[in-house]
Scaffold this active site. Structure first.
Site, PDB file in Angstrom:
ATOM      1  CE1 TYR A  53      47.587  12.533  41.448  1.00  0.00           C
ATOM      2  CE2 TYR A  53      46.515  11.067  40.032  1.00  0.00           C
ATOM      3  CZ  TYR A  53      47.069  11.218  41.302  1.00  0.00           C
ATOM      4  OH  TYR A  53      47.286  10.326  42.182  1.00  0.00           O
ATOM      5  CB  VAL A  72      37.821  34.318  35.943  1.00  0.00           C
ATOM      6  CG1 VAL A  72      38.247  34.869  37.182  1.00  0.00           C
ATOM      7  CG2 VAL A  72      36.240  34.686  35.930  1.00  0.00           C
ATOM      8  CD  GLU A  73      34.407  35.715  32.353  1.00  0.00           C
ATOM      9  OE1 GLU A  73      33.130  36.015  32.785  1.00  0.00           O
ATOM     10  OE2 GLU A  73      35.391  36.226  32.730  1.00  0.00           O
ATOM     11  CE  LYS A  98      39.393  38.636  41.148  1.00  0.00           C
ATOM     12  NZ  LYS A  98      39.147  39.484  40.070  1.00  0.00           N
TER      13      LYS A  98
END
Length: 121
Positions: A53, A72-73, A98
């Site tokens: 990670y 943001v999509e 956001k």
């Protein structure tokens, strides 16, 4: 299936549709839930047997800092693509926030789930 998660990875980037947003860097917060079978890693206690990670976070920080999306999509979709294709995982859930985008709300964002089938069609 097990889940490896990463919560509240904060990265500065250019994101937004308004002219003023295109001239500044804003913070986005990334949360990931990554499908993984951790039994082998749990038995061996070896990083080579699991999803690293730290490597995922480092790759996403590099990508997001260098990006300049309006939505943001779009950013969430690209993040999902990186995780699934570059780290060879079968499923990822990406929540992208956001903070401060809407007055009166702590944050806004999107939550998407993608699988290998979404990127290997």
């Amino acid at each position: 299936m097990d889940t490896i998660f990463l919560n509240d990875l904060r990265v500065e980037t250019v994101i937004g549709i308004y002219d003023w947003e295109r001239r500044i860097r804003q913070t986005v917060s990334i949360n990931l839930e990554i499908a993984a079978d951790i039994r082998r890693a749990a038995a061996s206690d070896s990083i080579e047997d699991t999803l690293n990670y730290k490597a995922v976070a480092k790759r996403l920080i590099e990508f997001v800092e260098g990006s300049s999306f309006q939505l943001v999509e779009t950013l969430a979709e690209r993040i999902a693509g990186i995780v699934v294709t570059e780290f060879d995982v079968s499923r990822v859930k990406v929540t992208l926030n956001k903070p401060g985008a809407i007055r009166g709300a702590r944050d806004v964002g999107v939550c998407i789930e993608r699988t290998t089938a979404d990127f290997h069609a």
